[in-house]
Design a protein around this motif. Structure first.
Motif, PDB file in Angstrom:
ATOM      1  N   LYS A  64       0.840  -1.290  -0.063  1.00  0.00           N
ATOM      2  CA  LYS A  64      -0.116  -0.176  -0.070  1.00  0.00           C
ATOM      3  C   LYS A  64       0.808   1.284   0.045  1.00  0.00           C
ATOM      4  CE  LYS A  64      -4.200  -2.062   0.522  1.00  0.00           C
ATOM      5  NZ  LYS A  64      -5.383  -1.982  -0.588  1.00  0.00           N
ATOM      6  N   TYR A  65       2.081   1.179   0.474  1.00  0.00           N
ATOM      7  CA  TYR A  65       2.892   2.390   0.516  1.00  0.00           C
ATOM      8  C   TYR A  65       3.937   2.416  -0.686  1.00  0.00           C
ATOM      9  CZ  TYR A  65       1.048   2.303   5.270  1.00  0.00           C
ATOM     10  OH  TYR A  65       0.409   2.048   6.395  1.00  0.00           O
ATOM     11  N   VAL A  66       4.020   3.441  -1.362  1.00  0.00           N
ATOM     12  CA  VAL A  66       5.079   3.545  -2.465  1.00  0.00           C
ATOM     13  C   VAL A  66       6.003   4.816  -1.942  1.00  0.00           C
ATOM     14  CG1 VAL A  66       5.326   4.279  -4.940  1.00  0.00           C
ATOM     15  CG2 VAL A  66       3.243   2.903  -4.412  1.00  0.00           C
ATOM     16  N   THR A  67       5.464   5.445  -0.839  1.00  0.00           N
ATOM     17  CA  THR A  67       6.576   6.377  -0.391  1.00  0.00           C
ATOM     18  C   THR A  67       6.368   6.405   0.966  1.00  0.00           C
ATOM     19  OG1 THR A  67       4.895   8.231  -0.365  1.00  0.00           O
ATOM     20  CG2 THR A  67       6.161   8.052  -2.353  1.00  0.00           C
ATOM     21  N   ALA A  68       7.374   6.890   1.793  1.00  0.00           N
ATOM     22  CA  ALA A  68       7.700   7.079   3.215  1.00  0.00           C
ATOM     23  C   ALA A  68       6.574   8.071   3.754  1.00  0.00           C
ATOM     24  CB  ALA A  68       8.831   7.571   3.545  1.00  0.00           C
ATOM     25  N   ARG A  69       6.313   9.300   2.646  1.00  0.00           N
ATOM     26  CA  ARG A  69       5.198  10.348   3.170  1.00  0.00           C
ATOM     27  C   ARG A  69       3.883   9.439   3.514  1.00  0.00           C
ATOM     28  NH1 ARG A  69       4.663  15.277   0.713  1.00  0.00           N
ATOM     29  NH2 ARG A  69       6.478  14.732  -0.705  1.00  0.00           N
ATOM     30  N   GLU A  70       3.419   8.415   2.527  1.00  0.00           N
ATOM     31  CA  GLU A  70       2.426   7.879   2.627  1.00  0.00           C
ATOM     32  C   GLU A  70       2.186   6.987   4.067  1.00  0.00           C
ATOM     33  OE1 GLU A  70       2.668   5.659  -0.406  1.00  0.00           O
ATOM     34  OE2 GLU A  70       1.659   7.005  -2.049  1.00  0.00           O
ATOM     35  N   PHE A  71       3.588   6.571   4.445  1.00  0.00           N
ATOM     36  CA  PHE A  71       3.552   5.659   5.673  1.00  0.00           C
ATOM     37  C   PHE A  71       3.266   6.472   6.730  1.00  0.00           C
ATOM     38  CE2 PHE A  71       5.531   2.540   8.438  1.00  0.00           C
ATOM     39  CZ  PHE A  71       6.636   3.299   9.215  1.00  0.00           C
ATOM     40  N   VAL A  72       4.129   7.592   6.804  1.00  0.00           N
ATOM     41  CA  VAL A  72       4.140   8.895   7.720  1.00  0.00           C
ATOM     42  C   VAL A  72       2.832   9.222   8.011  1.00  0.00           C
ATOM     43  CG1 VAL A  72       5.123  10.952   8.639  1.00  0.00           C
ATOM     44  CG2 VAL A  72       6.611   9.361   7.792  1.00  0.00           C
ATOM     45  N   TYR A  73       2.047   9.449   7.133  1.00  0.00           N
ATOM     46  CA  TYR A  73       0.548   9.879   7.239  1.00  0.00           C
ATOM     47  C   TYR A  73      -0.282   8.998   8.031  1.00  0.00           C
ATOM     48  CZ  TYR A  73      -4.134  11.620   6.001  1.00  0.00           C
ATOM     49  OH  TYR A  73      -5.442  12.083   6.231  1.00  0.00           O
ATOM     50  N   ASP A  74      -0.068   7.625   7.998  1.00  0.00           N
ATOM     51  CA  ASP A  74      -0.777   6.628   8.752  1.00  0.00           C
ATOM     52  C   ASP A  74      -0.343   6.747  10.187  1.00  0.00           C
ATOM     53  OD1 ASP A  74      -2.528   5.829   6.992  1.00  0.00           O
ATOM     54  OD2 ASP A  74      -1.793   3.904   6.440  1.00  0.00           O
ATOM     55  N   MET A  75       1.230   6.702  10.500  1.00  0.00           N
ATOM     56  CA  MET A  75       1.696   6.918  11.652  1.00  0.00           C
ATOM     57  C   MET A  75       1.208   8.117  12.437  1.00  0.00           C
ATOM     58  SD  MET A  75       3.981   4.592  12.763  1.00  0.00           S
ATOM     59  CE  MET A  75       4.472   3.170  11.856  1.00  0.00           C
ATOM     60  N   ASP A  76       1.229   9.199  11.628  1.00  0.00           N
ATOM     61  CA  ASP A  76       0.664  10.334  12.319  1.00  0.00           C
ATOM     62  C   ASP A  76      -0.923  10.188  12.754  1.00  0.00           C
ATOM     63  OD1 ASP A  76       2.136  12.974  10.147  1.00  0.00           O
ATOM     64  OD2 ASP A  76       2.780  11.812  11.917  1.00  0.00           O
ATOM     65  N   PHE A 119      17.133   8.470  -1.930  1.00  0.00           N
ATOM     66  CA  PHE A 119      16.306   7.239  -2.101  1.00  0.00           C
ATOM     67  C   PHE A 119      14.737   7.570  -2.209  1.00  0.00           C
ATOM     68  CE2 PHE A 119      15.084   2.787  -1.812  1.00  0.00           C
ATOM     69  CZ  PHE A 119      14.130   2.876  -1.083  1.00  0.00           C
ATOM     70  N   ASN A 120      14.364   8.546  -1.175  1.00  0.00           N
ATOM     71  CA  ASN A 120      13.115   9.206  -0.985  1.00  0.00           C
ATOM     72  C   ASN A 120      12.546   9.896  -2.321  1.00  0.00           C
ATOM     73  OD1 ASN A 120      10.641   9.661   0.699  1.00  0.00           O
ATOM     74  ND2 ASN A 120      11.114  11.662   0.458  1.00  0.00           N
ATOM     75  N   ARG A 121      13.450  10.530  -2.875  1.00  0.00           N
ATOM     76  CA  ARG A 121      13.141  11.340  -4.090  1.00  0.00           C
ATOM     77  C   ARG A 121      12.617  10.264  -5.274  1.00  0.00           C
ATOM     78  NH1 ARG A 121      15.838  16.079  -2.268  1.00  0.00           N
ATOM     79  NH2 ARG A 121      17.901  15.074  -2.341  1.00  0.00           N
ATOM     80  N   ILE A 122      13.456   9.249  -5.246  1.00  0.00           N
ATOM     81  CA  ILE A 122      13.299   8.027  -6.119  1.00  0.00           C
ATOM     82  C   ILE A 122      11.800   7.674  -6.105  1.00  0.00           C
ATOM     83  CG2 ILE A 122      13.923   5.617  -7.130  1.00  0.00           C
ATOM     84  CD1 ILE A 122      16.895   6.371  -6.378  1.00  0.00           C
ATOM     85  N   CYS A 123      11.602   7.391  -5.000  1.00  0.00           N
ATOM     86  CA  CYS A 123      10.315   6.645  -4.340  1.00  0.00           C
ATOM     87  C   CYS A 123       8.946   7.675  -4.936  1.00  0.00           C
ATOM     88  CB  CYS A 123      10.036   6.458  -3.115  1.00  0.00           C
ATOM     89  SG  CYS A 123      11.308   5.016  -2.376  1.00  0.00           S
ATOM     90  N   GLU A 124       9.369   8.978  -4.694  1.00  0.00           N
ATOM     91  CA  GLU A 124       8.047   9.951  -5.131  1.00  0.00           C
ATOM     92  C   GLU A 124       8.172  10.202  -6.402  1.00  0.00           C
ATOM     93  OE1 GLU A 124       6.420  12.028  -2.925  1.00  0.00           O
ATOM     94  OE2 GLU A 124       7.188  11.636  -1.029  1.00  0.00           O
ATOM     95  N   ARG A 125       8.993  10.094  -7.139  1.00  0.00           N
ATOM     96  CA  ARG A 125       9.023  10.084  -8.760  1.00  0.00           C
ATOM     97  C   ARG A 125       8.319   8.739  -9.164  1.00  0.00           C
ATOM     98  NH1 ARG A 125      11.730  13.421 -11.700  1.00  0.00           N
ATOM     99  NH2 ARG A 125      11.770  12.160 -13.654  1.00  0.00           N
ATOM    100  N   ILE A 126       8.476   7.697  -8.648  1.00  0.00           N
ATOM    101  CA  ILE A 126       7.799   6.387  -9.059  1.00  0.00           C
ATOM    102  C   ILE A 126       6.262   6.659  -8.647  1.00  0.00           C
ATOM    103  CG2 ILE A 126       7.082   4.077  -8.460  1.00  0.00           C
ATOM    104  CD1 ILE A 126      10.430   3.772  -7.746  1.00  0.00           C
ATOM    105  N   ARG A 127       5.979   7.010  -7.441  1.00  0.00           N
ATOM    106  CA  ARG A 127       4.663   7.507  -7.069  1.00  0.00           C
ATOM    107  C   ARG A 127       3.796   8.393  -8.192  1.00  0.00           C
ATOM    108  NH1 ARG A 127       0.946   5.912  -3.656  1.00  0.00           N
ATOM    109  NH2 ARG A 127       0.134   5.397  -5.857  1.00  0.00           N
ATOM    110  N   ASP A 128       4.554   9.507  -8.481  1.00  0.00           N
ATOM    111  CA  ASP A 128       4.173  10.485  -9.590  1.00  0.00           C
ATOM    112  C   ASP A 128       3.987  10.022 -10.832  1.00  0.00           C
ATOM    113  OD1 ASP A 128       4.221  12.398  -7.420  1.00  0.00           O
ATOM    114  OD2 ASP A 128       6.210  13.118  -8.279  1.00  0.00           O
ATOM    115  N   SER A 129       4.585   8.624 -11.161  1.00  0.00           N
ATOM    116  CA  SER A 129       4.747   8.438 -12.568  1.00  0.00           C
ATOM    117  C   SER A 129       3.448   7.393 -12.691  1.00  0.00           C
ATOM    118  CB  SER A 129       5.820   7.283 -12.974  1.00  0.00           C
ATOM    119  OG  SER A 129       5.845   6.180 -12.097  1.00  0.00           O
ATOM    120  N   ARG A 130       2.789   6.882 -11.455  1.00  0.00           N
ATOM    121  CA  ARG A 130       1.638   6.033 -11.682  1.00  0.00           C
ATOM    122  C   ARG A 130       0.384   6.458 -11.261  1.00  0.00           C
ATOM    123  NH1 ARG A 130       4.335   0.462  -8.209  1.00  0.00           N
ATOM    124  NH2 ARG A 130       6.151   0.475  -9.710  1.00  0.00           N
TER     125      ARG A 130
END
Ligand SMILES: CC(=O)c1nc(NC(=O)[C@H]2CNCCN2)sc1-c1cc(O)cc(O)c1
Length: 130
Positions: A64-76, A119-130
């Motif tokens: 379900k998580y493609v970026t750390a940002r989505e993971f942190v959203y659930d942690m928050d 590494f985080n920026r690579i994940c964000e680009r994958i997220r944006d491309s999907r």
């Protein structure tokens, strides 16, 4: 492509390690499992989006998580829910609010200290491309 899947696999390994570390911390015991809505029937009337560490671990394994940002959203969600459900001055509320703030500070410190920015920026680009 294959490199993307390698990146996302590495992200899942990192997110699992963070989640398991938090789940072993005695301060966060109340956050390890979903609040039992039979034991606490008013919980779902106050908190629209329940979240807990075991649910996050399941979401990691469900990709379900493609970026750390989505993971942190659930942690928050976990600590914000605890602050919202426990606003009173009584000792039980104060204790869980203190633990909620410790969870917030711990998650954000781990992400700051252990997640590589490139590494985080690579994940964000994958997220944006999907
Ligand atoms: C996670 C959470 O937000 C939570 N809040 C609680 N608040 C109270 O008990 C306050 C509410 N105000 C009146 C005085 N009592 S108990 C509790 C909880 C603790 C666990 O060990 C497991 C679990 O599933 C939930």
């Amino acid at each position: 492509e294959e490199q993307e899947e390698d990146t996302l696999r590495e992200l899942r390994l990192f997110l699992r390690s963070v989640t398991e570390r938090l789940s072993r911390d005695r301060r966060f015991k109340a956050f390890t499992k979903p609040v039992d809505l039979e034991e606490v029937p008013d919980y779902i009337t106050v908190i629209q989006h329940p979240m807990d560490l075991s649910t996050i671990l399941s979401k990691i394994d469900l990709h379900k998580y493609v970026t750390a940002r989505e993971f942190v959203y659930d942690m928050d969600l976990i600590w914000k829910n605890a602050l919202e459900y426990n606003p009173d001055s009584d000792p039980a509320d104060r204790q869980i609010r203190h633990r909620a703030c410790a969870l917030k500070d711990t998650v954000h410190a781990i992400i700051r200290d252990e997640l590589d920015e490139d590494f985080n920026r690579i994940c964000e680009r994958i997220r944006d491309s999907r």
